[in-house]
Design a protein around this motif. Structure first.
Motif, PDB file in Angstrom:
ATOM      1  N   GLY A   1      12.207 -71.223  34.225  1.00 43.79           N
ATOM      2  CA  GLY A   1      12.002 -72.987  33.693  1.00 43.79           C
ATOM      3  C   GLY A   1      12.955 -74.094  33.099  1.00 43.79           C
ATOM      4  N   GLY A   2      14.085 -73.372  34.217  1.00 43.36           N
ATOM      5  CA  GLY A   2      15.323 -74.339  33.099  1.00 43.36           C
ATOM      6  C   GLY A   2      16.345 -73.006  32.087  1.00 43.36           C
ATOM      7  N   ALA A   3      15.851 -71.442  31.911  1.00 39.85           N
ATOM      8  CA  ALA A   3      16.571 -70.844  30.800  1.00 39.85           C
ATOM      9  C   ALA A   3      16.607 -69.964  31.721  1.00 39.85           C
ATOM     10  CB  ALA A   3      16.223 -70.726  29.774  1.00 39.85           C
ATOM     11  N   SER A   4      17.911 -69.089  30.862  1.00 42.49           N
ATOM     12  CA  SER A   4      17.995 -67.764  31.251  1.00 42.49           C
ATOM     13  C   SER A   4      17.123 -67.035  31.388  1.00 42.49           C
ATOM     14  CB  SER A   4      19.267 -67.176  31.460  1.00 42.49           C
ATOM     15  OG  SER A   4      19.466 -66.907  30.402  1.00 42.49           O
ATOM     16  N   GLY A   5      17.022 -65.580  31.766  1.00 46.85           N
ATOM     17  CA  GLY A   5      15.933 -64.311  30.664  1.00 46.85           C
ATOM     18  C   GLY A   5      16.702 -63.421  29.320  1.00 46.85           C
TER      19      GLY A   5
END
Length: 111
Positions: free
Chosen positions: A50-54
């Motif tokens: 959703g646009g963020a990194s893990g």
């Protein structure tokens, strides 16, 4: 840590992105109850969260968990809560329990 006071804190990412590192300071009436530096593991999976990194998701999860623990929580309870919340994060994003590229973070915590 009663009587401790944080004089200064900053998180500065290498690039223009918000980065994957977090600083948490939990204070109560007696001073600092918990302080942590959290480093989200660089995401090498290529997944879209959703646009963020893990790493950012994992760091946010650890930070949120530490910030909301009750004041009487023990270190063992804190570790259990952080682990459970990271497992919930994996479930939310349908990441297998044994996936080595799952969202992850490391933290140095003073309790």
């Amino acid at each position: 840590m009663a009587g401790w006071r944080v004089a200064e804190r900053v998180v500065r990412a290498k690039g223009a992105e918000p980065g994957e590192d977090r600083v948490v300071v939990v204070e109560d009436g007696g001073g600092v109850r918990c302080a942590a530096v959290i480093d989200g593991v660089t995401d090498k999976s290529g997944r879209d969260y959703g646009g963020a990194s893990g790493g950012a998701l994992a760091a946010d999860s650890v930070a949120q968990t530490l910030a909301t623990l009750p004041s009487g929580a023990t270190v063992a309870e804190a570790v259990a809560a952080v682990s459970a919340d990271l497992m919930e994060l994996r479930r939310k994003w349908s990441v297998a329990d044994n996936d080595l590229l799952a969202p992850a973070a490391v933290a140095a915590v003073v309790w």
